[in-house]
Design an enzyme around this catalytic site. Structure first.
Site, PDB file in Angstrom:
ATOM      1  N   GLY A   1      13.927 -14.120  -8.337  1.00 31.00           N
ATOM      2  CA  GLY A   1      14.032 -12.757  -8.826  1.00 31.00           C
ATOM      3  C   GLY A   1      14.447 -12.635 -10.269  1.00 31.00           C
TER       4      GLY A   1
ATOM      5  N   CYS B   1      -8.681   2.739  10.334  1.00 29.95           N
ATOM      6  CA  CYS B   1      -9.746   2.390   9.406  1.00 29.95           C
ATOM      7  C   CYS B   1     -11.106   2.778  10.008  1.00 29.95           C
ATOM      8  CB  CYS B   1      -9.721   0.893   9.102  1.00 29.95           C
ATOM      9  SG  CYS B   1     -11.144   0.341   8.136  1.00 29.95           S
TER      10      CYS B   1
ATOM     11  N   CYS C   1     -13.105  -0.822  10.595  1.00 31.09           N
ATOM     12  CA  CYS C   1     -12.678  -1.850  11.536  1.00 31.09           C
ATOM     13  C   CYS C   1     -11.723  -1.314  12.598  1.00 31.09           C
ATOM     14  CB  CYS C   1     -12.033  -3.020  10.802  1.00 31.09           C
ATOM     15  SG  CYS C   1     -10.390  -2.640  10.164  1.00 31.09           S
TER      16      CYS C   1
ATOM     17  N   CYS D   1      -9.789   0.349   5.181  1.00 29.28           N
ATOM     18  CA  CYS D   1      -8.838  -0.665   4.723  1.00 29.28           C
ATOM     19  C   CYS D   1      -8.994  -0.881   3.228  1.00 29.28           C
ATOM     20  CB  CYS D   1      -9.114  -1.999   5.423  1.00 29.28           C
ATOM     21  SG  CYS D   1      -8.655  -2.013   7.154  1.00 29.28           S
TER      22      CYS D   1
ATOM     23  N   CYS E   1     -10.628  -6.371   6.435  1.00 23.02           N
ATOM     24  CA  CYS E   1     -11.486  -5.427   7.150  1.00 23.02           C
ATOM     25  C   CYS E   1     -12.742  -6.150   7.651  1.00 23.02           C
ATOM     26  CB  CYS E   1     -11.861  -4.280   6.215  1.00 23.02           C
ATOM     27  SG  CYS E   1     -12.564  -2.855   7.054  1.00 23.02           S
TER      28      CYS E   1
END
Lengths: 306, 265, 250
Positions: free
Chosen positions: A40, A249, A252, A274, A280
């Site tokens: 970080g 979606c 899909c 998606c 997808c």
């Protein structure tokens, strides 16, 4: 993956392997190692001029160029999609300067450079996710001077960041920030996850893959090593939550992925699909994304074609 | 008489010895020594350039004196020379055990953060993570400094100068510091606004038992707020004592001049 | 009550008190006020400082409160069961002694604007740890006795008449049962009825054993309240006066 390259790996087109010279790659790798040791923490590095404008992924490209080897398979996504201009350009760039194999499939890729998304498909050990970062400093809006924001990081004084969340709850009744949602890495450093939707924040937590972040404009590199705690800031009584959609979606039928709203006509028609095209396609069983093999298939391996 | 019992065993909160600071050949403050006890309000008066602001900056750890020591009675380790503290330790002290009220509220509050957020910052910086509690505390303090709760979510830039200054005080006192440094807290405010601010400050200082060091050139402010007074001239403390004693029976020529120069209304 | 008091009980005592002013702003003029004053005030006794105008009565009274800094001498006060020299202790201790042991009623009311009369009167009691309800109730009693109309109680005294301000000031001085009480012309701008009330208050304080020093210009009050006179005045000669008010009147 990082492999020691000899200095005479110049390509036939006159570029060094992966465009950057070996000294630059070495400098960037050192920065990456430092970044991985202090999860970080933003490590300054000497970003080079790249043959594309700042803001188009210069930081991500330099990180990718420094970690990629001839045997790697590269996937590049922009807003989750492999077929957007930026993604195609970067893929083409590496095919040209490193003759590597590219892919659109998460499962096949060893290095994935991304802008704005973390793939829906879970990453595994050994994979590297490279984030393009426009603005690495999560405290930018709070401490106007960098000398102060670096002190805030050094002394872990992050109260002011919490204030921005407080302001959201006071104004909207919930934490309204939906992307670039600040996270605490390894319980120590406050980090900007780059402009990914907060939907993707939980994927960073305890991820088996290596996550590297590069900002070319701001000349900063930071990293999250595998299996590291990445906690999204929140309040006890306003816990962190990801976006949810009423729809699934349209292609899909996924009810758990990040959806983009697509306008389909000029009569108000719209659908939700998606954002992650590879995910997808995989769910639909289709196989649109074949590996694109560069001119010389020397480094190509099995699985790169399907 | 419980309050009385508490005072019987007083230990020094801030022990200042021989503090000097000069800027090149220019004297800031010279050989200043005093001890401040918990709950005590000390006024420092003197004209511009007398060294009072330099002294305050040294005491608050913002400026390193050339010589001398400044010991503060920390909760963890007792009397510690603040000059020997590391920067993070000093910063932590400054946002928990101390408060600093600047003359210009702009220097002490975040103008683009709501009043509630301003008050919540210190609690959040020491780990408060419950929005409801943070907000309740912000409301409590807005009440204490007499700011309408309807303004909780407004930005301080929409506040009057007096309200901004009261917000700055609330923002500082919310963590119940034991020592507050104030630099001309009423400077730049209308007289009518000053009275309200002083009243609020006095009430809070007494209610919370906060020790304070107030630098000002306004003798009315110290008369109202300070238990003790130090008069500074050319970097030195030339006279000190109980506030009413120094103001009603000044001994030094400069103090007499200062007191007699105040316009009576 | 007074009978049970130890006659040796001297809550307030000045020894060798000397005070002069040097006016630096006026060419360093030196004004001697008094020199070597000795004063003992017994419990349940009220001493009236006496002398011509400008003799230094107010200066002496203010010195006893440590408001003025005498140049020499001691001011011994019984505080927390021991004798403390008011001129030798730390400022915070003086504040403590003033909070609990020495009450002072000045000629004029000095308070912050905006604070209601009732709060001003109750403040010293609250500062001494009395709970708010009891303190306000006592303040209401005192304000009633001193004939401050109830409609004024919730107002800030800045707009009150001189006499009203003075009575608020007196109420504030008497709300705590200070062992030592200093009164600087408390009745200066009061009518007869209120003067009587002040005398009553002084008597009540004496009954509970307070040592009182006051300046009373009004002869009637002086006779009614003071047990003896203490002469202050140039040329710095102190006269012993009759020990009680009765003797003085005789």
């Amino acid at each position: 993956m990082i492999q020691v390259m000899s200095s005479n790996t110049e390509t036939s087109k006159g570029y060094n392997f992966a465009y950057l010279d070996e000294q630059t790659k070495r400098m960037i790798r050192r920065a990456l190692l430092k970044a991985l040791s202090i999860p970080g923490y933003q490590v300054p590095f000497g970003a080079r001029e790249m043959p594309l404008p700042c803001g188009w992924g210069t930081g991500g490209i330099q990180v990718t160029a420094s970690v990629i080897g001839p045997a790697d398979r590269l996937k590049v996504i922009d807003q989750g999609a492999d077929d957007t201009t930026n993604a195609i350009s970067i893929r083409r760039f590496f095919k040209k300067v490193a003759q590597i194999v590219t892919t659109e499939k998460v499962d096949e890729a060893t290095v994935i450079q991304t802008r704005h998304r973390v793939p829906e498909t879970a990453l595994i050990e050994g994979q590297i996710l490279v984030y393009q970062v426009p603005q690495p400093e999560p405290l930018r809006g709070i401490a106007p001077r960098q000398i102060e924001s670096r002190k805030l990081h050094a002394y872990a004084e992050y109260g002011a960041m919490q204030v921005t969340l407080y302001e959201d709850v006071a104004r909207f009744g919930y934490i309204a920030r939906i992307y670039e949602y600040p996270v605490m890495v390894n319980g120590r450093h406050l980090m900007s996850p780059s402009p990914i939707p907060k939907f993707d924040n939980p994927k960073m937590q305890n991820n088996p893959a290596i996550q590297l972040f590069g900002s070319g404009t701001e000349k900063r590199i930071y990293a999250v090593p595998p299996y590291t705690s990445v906690r999204s800031l929140d309040f006890d009584d306003h816990p962190f939550e990801v976006q949810k959609w009423k729809q699934s979606c349209a292609f899909c039928g996924s009810g758990t992925s990040y959806l983009d709203e697509v306008i389909t006509d000029d009569r108000g028609g719209r659908m939700f699909v998606c954002s992650d095209t590879d995910y997808c396609a995989k769910r639909r069983g289709a196989q649109p994304g074949t590996s694109e093999v560069a001119g010389s298939p020397a480094g190509a391996t099995a699985g790169s074609s399907s | 008489m419980t309050a009385a019992a508490k005072v019987a065993t007083r230990r020094i909160l801030l022990d200042v010895r021989g503090v000097s600071k000069s800027y090149g050949g220019q004297v800031g403050c010279l050989d200043v020594s005093f001890a401040l006890y918990p709950g005590e309000v000390l006024g420092i008066v003197g004209e511009s350039g007398s060294g009072k602001s330099t002294l305050l900056a040294c005491l608050a750890g913002r400026l390193a004196p050339d010589t001398g020591s400044i010991a503060y009675d920390t909760k963890e380790r007792g009397l510690v020379d603040i000059l020997s503290l590391s920067e993070p330790e000093r910063r932590r002290l400054a946002r928990t055990d101390w408060g600093i009220v600047h003359q210009n509220p702009r220097d002490g509050i975040r103008m683009d953060v709501s009043a509630g957020g301003n008050i919540g910052e210190r609690p959040m910086s020491i780990g408060a993570r419950h929005y409801g509690k943070i907000r309740a505390e912000a409301h409590e303090w807005l009440n204490k400094v007499e700011i309408d709760l309807a303004r909780t979510d407004d930005k301080p830039r929409t506040f009057s100068g007096g309200m901004q200054q009261r917000l700055q005080i609330a923002r500082n006192l919310v963590t119940r510091p034991r020592l507050v440094f104030m630099d001309e807290p009423t400077g730049g405010l209308d007289v009518s606004v000053q009275a309200k601010l002083l009243d609020v400050l006095r009430g809070l200082v007494h209610e919370l038992g906060i020790a304070a060091i107030i630098v000002t050139h306004d003798l009315a402010v110290v008369r109202l707020l300070a238990d003790r007074l130090m008069v500074m001239q050319r970097g030195r403390v030339i006279e000190e004592g109980l506030t009413d004693q120094v103001l009603d029976d000044p001994h030094q020529p400069y103090t007499q001049l200062l007191v007699s120069s105040v316009l009576q209304v | 009550m007074p009978a049970r008091m130890n006659t040796k009980d001297i809550p307030l005592q000045a020894r060798g008190l000397t005070k002069r002013f040097i006016l630096h702003t006026q060419g360093g003029t030196e004004i001697p006020v008094f020199d070597g004053i000795d004063l003992k005030v017994a419990s349940a006794e009220c001493v009236c400082l006496h002398g011509p105008s400008g003799a230094g009565k107010s200066t002496l009274l203010r010195s006893l409160y440590a408001n003025y800094k005498p140049d020499a001498g001691k001011i011994l006060v019984q505080h927390d069961g021991s004798m403390v020299d008011l001129l030798a202790v730390e400022p915070w201790e003086v504040i403590e002694i003033r909070r609990r042991t020495i009450g002072y009623v000045s000629q004029f009311l000095h308070v912050i604007p905006r604070v209601p009369a009732l709060n001003i009167v109750a403040a010293p009691a609250i500062m001494n740890g009395v709970d708010a309800d009891t303190a306000y109730s006592a303040a209401r009693t005192l304000l009633s006795r001193l004939r401050i109309p109830e409609r004024l109680w919730s107002l800030a005294p800045a707009t009150f008449s001189g006499g009203e301000q003075q009575r608020v000031n007196i109420a504030r001085g008497f709300i705590v049962e200070y062992p030592v009480l200093l009164l600087d012309e408390p009745t200066a701008s009061l009518d007869d009825a209120n003067r009587l009330t002040v005398v009553e208050l002084i008597d009540e304080a004496k009954v509970r054993g307070a040592a009182i020093v006051g300046i009373f210009h009004d002869g009637g009050v002086r006779e009614a309240a003071a047990d003896r006179l203490f002469e202050v005045g140039q040329p710095l000669v102190q006269k012993r006066l009759p020990n009680t008010a009765a003797e003085a009147a005789a």
